[in-house]
Design a protein around this motif. Structure first.
Motif, PDB file in Angstrom:
ATOM      1  N   GLU A 140       6.384   5.583  14.535  1.00 44.77           N
ATOM      2  CA  GLU A 140       5.506   4.538  14.004  1.00 44.77           C
ATOM      3  C   GLU A 140       5.189   4.797  12.530  1.00 44.77           C
ATOM      4  O   GLU A 140       5.261   3.891  11.698  1.00 44.77           O
ATOM      5  N   ALA A 141       4.847   6.035  12.193  1.00 45.61           N
ATOM      6  CA  ALA A 141       4.549   6.385  10.806  1.00 45.61           C
ATOM      7  C   ALA A 141       5.770   6.168   9.914  1.00 45.61           C
ATOM      8  O   ALA A 141       5.659   5.656   8.793  1.00 45.61           O
ATOM      9  N   THR A 142       6.939   6.505  10.418  1.00 48.99           N
ATOM     10  CA  THR A 142       8.178   6.311   9.654  1.00 48.99           C
ATOM     11  C   THR A 142       8.462   4.830   9.440  1.00 48.99           C
ATOM     12  O   THR A 142       8.864   4.418   8.348  1.00 48.99           O
ATOM     13  N   LEU A 143       8.248   4.016  10.459  1.00 47.17           N
ATOM     14  CA  LEU A 143       8.470   2.570  10.329  1.00 47.17           C
ATOM     15  C   LEU A 143       7.491   1.956   9.327  1.00 47.17           C
ATOM     16  O   LEU A 143       7.879   1.101   8.520  1.00 47.17           O
ATOM     17  N   TYR A 144       6.237   2.390   9.359  1.00 42.31           N
ATOM     18  CA  TYR A 144       5.270   1.883   8.385  1.00 42.31           C
ATOM     19  C   TYR A 144       5.664   2.275   6.961  1.00 42.31           C
ATOM     20  O   TYR A 144       5.554   1.481   6.032  1.00 42.31           O
ATOM     21  N   ARG A 145       6.132   3.513   6.776  1.00 39.58           N
ATOM     22  CA  ARG A 145       6.579   3.949   5.437  1.00 39.58           C
ATOM     23  C   ARG A 145       7.767   3.117   4.967  1.00 39.58           C
ATOM     24  O   ARG A 145       7.848   2.729   3.800  1.00 39.58           O
ATOM     25  N   ALA A 146       8.697   2.820   5.868  1.00 44.90           N
ATOM     26  CA  ALA A 146       9.868   2.009   5.504  1.00 44.90           C
ATOM     27  C   ALA A 146       9.448   0.590   5.117  1.00 44.90           C
ATOM     28  O   ALA A 146       9.946   0.037   4.130  1.00 44.90           O
ATOM     29  N   MET A 147       8.518   0.017   5.858  1.00 41.32           N
ATOM     30  CA  MET A 147       8.028  -1.328   5.523  1.00 41.32           C
ATOM     31  C   MET A 147       7.297  -1.315   4.187  1.00 41.32           C
ATOM     32  O   MET A 147       7.435  -2.239   3.386  1.00 41.32           O
ATOM     33  N   GLN A 148       6.529  -0.278   3.969  1.00 35.23           N
ATOM     34  CA  GLN A 148       5.788  -0.125   2.717  1.00 35.23           C
ATOM     35  C   GLN A 148       6.748  -0.039   1.536  1.00 35.23           C
ATOM     36  O   GLN A 148       6.559  -0.690   0.510  1.00 35.23           O
ATOM     37  N   TYR A 149       7.800   0.748   1.679  1.00 31.48           N
ATOM     38  CA  TYR A 149       8.798   0.900   0.625  1.00 31.48           C
ATOM     39  C   TYR A 149       9.490  -0.440   0.351  1.00 31.48           C
ATOM     40  O   TYR A 149       9.717  -0.819  -0.797  1.00 31.48           O
ATOM     41  N   GLU A 150       9.811  -1.179   1.415  1.00 34.63           N
ATOM     42  CA  GLU A 150      10.447  -2.485   1.260  1.00 34.63           C
ATOM     43  C   GLU A 150       9.500  -3.473   0.579  1.00 34.63           C
ATOM     44  O   GLU A 150       9.905  -4.246  -0.292  1.00 34.63           O
ATOM     45  N   ALA A 151       8.221  -3.445   0.958  1.00 28.29           N
ATOM     46  CA  ALA A 151       7.232  -4.346   0.358  1.00 28.29           C
ATOM     47  C   ALA A 151       7.080  -4.067  -1.139  1.00 28.29           C
ATOM     48  O   ALA A 151       7.007  -4.995  -1.946  1.00 28.29           O
ATOM     49  N   VAL A 152       7.066  -2.805  -1.511  1.00 27.15           N
ATOM     50  CA  VAL A 152       6.944  -2.451  -2.930  1.00 27.15           C
ATOM     51  C   VAL A 152       8.172  -2.925  -3.705  1.00 27.15           C
ATOM     52  O   VAL A 152       8.056  -3.451  -4.808  1.00 27.15           O
ATOM     53  N   GLY A 153       9.344  -2.782  -3.128  1.00 23.69           N
ATOM     54  CA  GLY A 153      10.560  -3.283  -3.778  1.00 23.69           C
ATOM     55  C   GLY A 153      10.493  -4.783  -4.002  1.00 23.69           C
ATOM     56  O   GLY A 153      10.857  -5.290  -5.072  1.00 23.69           O
ATOM     57  N   LEU A 154      10.004  -5.517  -3.000  1.00 25.61           N
ATOM     58  CA  LEU A 154       9.846  -6.967  -3.142  1.00 25.61           C
ATOM     59  C   LEU A 154       8.833  -7.302  -4.232  1.00 25.61           C
ATOM     60  O   LEU A 154       9.046  -8.208  -5.035  1.00 25.61           O
TER      61      LEU A 154
END
Length: 166
Positions: A140-154
């Motif tokens: 779960e923590a890894t998935l949140y970090r991945a979403m966070q990284y994607e959101a920042v890129g956007l």
């Protein structure tokens, strides 16, 4: 021997058009402004922390005072949530949906809206078993970090598209 010479002559001729296909790796975004301020984020927001970290790699100067920055990224709402998607007849959760959401707008220091309020929504599904609770917590923590990284890129790509008036 002639066949080998023919192949040596044909291979470069056939490969030359592929060299100019236009493929290029994604570069760092280029911004039309020099200073940026982040406003409205919660003090301990992981999304704001990742955004600051990524902005350190750019030529932008990150200011604390929104009145002195050319552009202000104003967070209206920044939240994460988790909801059960699949449950058993006994009420045990078998699948979760993790969501990361950000409502924001981009404006100038003078208050002129450069990008009206925009919603950024990311979601990931995660299966769950109670026998592997600790591993699923890490997932779960890894998935949140991945979403966070994607959101920042956007967000960075949207900031790069902002054009100041004048």
């Amino acid at each position: 021997m002639r066949r080998r010479q023919l192949l040596q002559a044909l291979v470069p001729a056939l490969a030359a058009p592929l060299a100019g296909c236009g493929f290029e790796l994604r570069k760092e975004p280029e911004f039309q402004f020099r200073t940026l301020a982040l406003a409205g984020f919660a003090p301990a927001s992981p999304l704001a922390r990742e955004l600051r970290r990524q902005l350190e790699r750019t030529p932008l100067q990150l200011l604390e005072d929104p009145n002195r920055a050319e552009v202000v990224l104003e967070a209206r709402r920044d939240w994460r949530d988790k909801s059960a998607v699949v449950t058993t007849s006994a009420g045990q959760v078998r699948e979760w949906q993790l969501r990361l959401s950000l409502d924001y707008q981009i404006r100038s220091a003078a208050g002129e809206i450069l990008l009206p309020q925009t919603e950024l929504r990311l979601a990931r599904d995660m299966n769950y078993t109670e026998s592997a609770a600790l591993a699923k917590e890490q997932e779960e923590a890894t998935l949140y970090r991945a979403m966070q990284y994607e959101a920042v890129g956007l967000l960075l790509r949207r900031l790069a598209a902002v054009r100041l008036p004048g």
